[in-house]
Design an enzyme around this catalytic site. Sequence first.
Site, PDB file in Angstrom:
ATOM      1  N   HIS A  19      28.903  13.275 -11.448  1.00 17.45           N
ATOM      2  CA  HIS A  19      30.154  13.857 -10.939  1.00 17.45           C
ATOM      3  C   HIS A  19      31.144  12.751 -10.555  1.00 17.45           C
ATOM      4  O   HIS A  19      32.344  12.849 -10.834  1.00 17.45           O
ATOM      5  CB  HIS A  19      29.895  14.679  -9.668  1.00 17.45           C
ATOM      6  CG  HIS A  19      28.964  15.839  -9.834  1.00 17.45           C
ATOM      7  ND1 HIS A  19      27.841  16.009  -9.070  1.00 17.45           N
ATOM      8  CD2 HIS A  19      29.024  16.904 -10.673  1.00 17.45           C
ATOM      9  CE1 HIS A  19      27.235  17.142  -9.417  1.00 17.45           C
ATOM     10  NE2 HIS A  19      27.922  17.696 -10.397  1.00 17.45           N
ATOM     11  N   LYS A  43      24.115  30.440  -8.307  1.00 17.49           N
ATOM     12  CA  LYS A  43      23.277  29.357  -7.783  1.00 17.49           C
ATOM     13  C   LYS A  43      22.947  29.558  -6.320  1.00 17.49           C
ATOM     14  O   LYS A  43      23.772  30.080  -5.559  1.00 17.49           O
ATOM     15  CB  LYS A  43      24.001  28.004  -7.933  1.00 17.49           C
ATOM     16  CG  LYS A  43      24.003  27.463  -9.349  1.00 17.49           C
ATOM     17  CD  LYS A  43      24.623  26.071  -9.367  1.00 17.49           C
ATOM     18  CE  LYS A  43      24.646  25.516 -10.794  1.00 17.49           C
ATOM     19  NZ  LYS A  43      25.437  24.288 -10.872  1.00 17.49           N
ATOM     20  N   ARG A  92      28.164  17.350 -20.679  1.00 17.98           N
ATOM     21  CA  ARG A  92      26.966  16.554 -20.960  1.00 17.98           C
ATOM     22  C   ARG A  92      26.443  16.936 -22.343  1.00 17.98           C
ATOM     23  O   ARG A  92      27.137  16.782 -23.323  1.00 17.98           O
ATOM     24  CB  ARG A  92      25.915  16.800 -19.863  1.00 17.98           C
ATOM     25  CG  ARG A  92      26.338  16.275 -18.505  1.00 17.98           C
ATOM     26  CD  ARG A  92      25.404  16.719 -17.416  1.00 17.98           C
ATOM     27  NE  ARG A  92      25.383  18.185 -17.328  1.00 17.98           N
ATOM     28  CZ  ARG A  92      24.757  18.886 -16.396  1.00 17.98           C
ATOM     29  NH1 ARG A  92      24.068  18.277 -15.484  1.00 17.98           N
ATOM     30  NH2 ARG A  92      24.814  20.201 -16.390  1.00 17.98           N
ATOM     31  N   SER A 130      22.355  17.983 -10.456  1.00 20.21           N
ATOM     32  CA  SER A 130      22.034  18.098  -9.030  1.00 20.21           C
ATOM     33  C   SER A 130      20.647  18.699  -8.837  1.00 20.21           C
ATOM     34  O   SER A 130      19.886  18.265  -7.965  1.00 20.21           O
ATOM     35  CB  SER A 130      23.055  18.987  -8.327  1.00 20.21           C
ATOM     36  OG  SER A 130      24.338  18.449  -8.462  1.00 20.21           O
TER      37      SER A 130
HETATM   38  O1  PNS Z   1      28.864  22.795 -10.823  1.00 20.14           O
HETATM   39  P1  PNS Z   1      28.913  24.206 -11.369  1.00 20.14           P
HETATM   40  O2  PNS Z   1      28.016  25.131 -10.573  1.00 20.14           O
HETATM   41  O3  PNS Z   1      28.642  24.274 -12.836  1.00 20.14           O
HETATM   42  O4  PNS Z   1      30.433  24.684 -11.151  1.00 20.14           O
HETATM   43  C1  PNS Z   1      30.803  25.991 -11.499  1.00 20.14           C
HETATM   44  C2  PNS Z   1      32.048  26.391 -10.705  1.00 20.14           C
HETATM   45  C3  PNS Z   1      31.762  26.340  -9.210  1.00 20.14           C
HETATM   46  C4  PNS Z   1      33.184  25.476 -11.056  1.00 20.14           C
HETATM   47  C5  PNS Z   1      32.391  27.863 -11.136  1.00 20.14           C
HETATM   48  O5  PNS Z   1      31.325  28.722 -10.840  1.00 20.14           O
HETATM   49  C6  PNS Z   1      33.675  28.368 -10.494  1.00 20.14           C
HETATM   50  O6  PNS Z   1      34.745  28.090 -10.985  1.00 20.14           O
HETATM   51  N1  PNS Z   1      33.541  29.108  -9.364  1.00 20.14           N
HETATM   52  C7  PNS Z   1      34.679  29.649  -8.643  1.00 20.14           C
HETATM   53  C8  PNS Z   1      34.774  31.152  -8.882  1.00 20.14           C
HETATM   54  C9  PNS Z   1      35.419  31.438 -10.214  1.00 20.14           C
HETATM   55  O7  PNS Z   1      36.582  31.133 -10.445  1.00 20.14           O
HETATM   56  N2  PNS Z   1      34.630  32.038 -11.125  1.00 20.14           N
HETATM   57  C10 PNS Z   1      35.070  32.331 -12.470  1.00 20.14           C
HETATM   58  C11 PNS Z   1      35.015  31.087 -13.337  1.00 20.14           C
HETATM   59  S1  PNS Z   1      35.180  31.550 -14.966  1.00 20.14           S
END
Ligand code: PNS
Length: 163
Positions: A19, A43, A92, A130
Amino acid sequence: MKNSIAICPGSFDPVTYGHLDIICRAANMFDKVIVVVASNKNKTNSFTPAERVGMIKKCIPDLDNVEVESYDGLLADFAAQKGAKAIIKGLRAMSDFEYEFQMALTNKKLNPNVETLFLTTSAQNMYLSSSMVKQIAAMGGDISSFVPEVIRQDILERIKTNK
Ligand code: PNS
């Protein structure tokens, strides 16, 4: 890209060298970068949003154009509130692609003013995640090549108390 704001979203549970590499590269490209600890409903996290924000801040004390905060709503709305031009994500292996592509298209639909830009992960971080860091820590392994020293103890303490 001058005079523009980018956001770097993620769960960051915890932040890793993977990150941080993406955050530093984004900070070189944009005037201002906002790292946002966002909520991923798929998650289960080990750290609270405030703890994750704190750990990220500890890792980047010298990045003057980077702010870190948490947000519990839609990323597309956060981007609109901040006037962000871009969402920066690290890609990745190919296994990331479908999920990231789906999120990028959804965010574009929700907020047509924001573009998702993918940065290729650095080779040494190709398989770093993570959840891998937490698994290694839980089994007493060495996480020093995956996370900075300043947050290592925070991670080890939390993993120990969660056992
Ligand atoms: O590190 P991650 O878990 O892959 O990140 C995913 C994250 C947190 C960026 C994604 O779940 C997100 O954008 N969450 C906020 C809620 C949202 O906007 N959801 C719709 C995304 S299409």
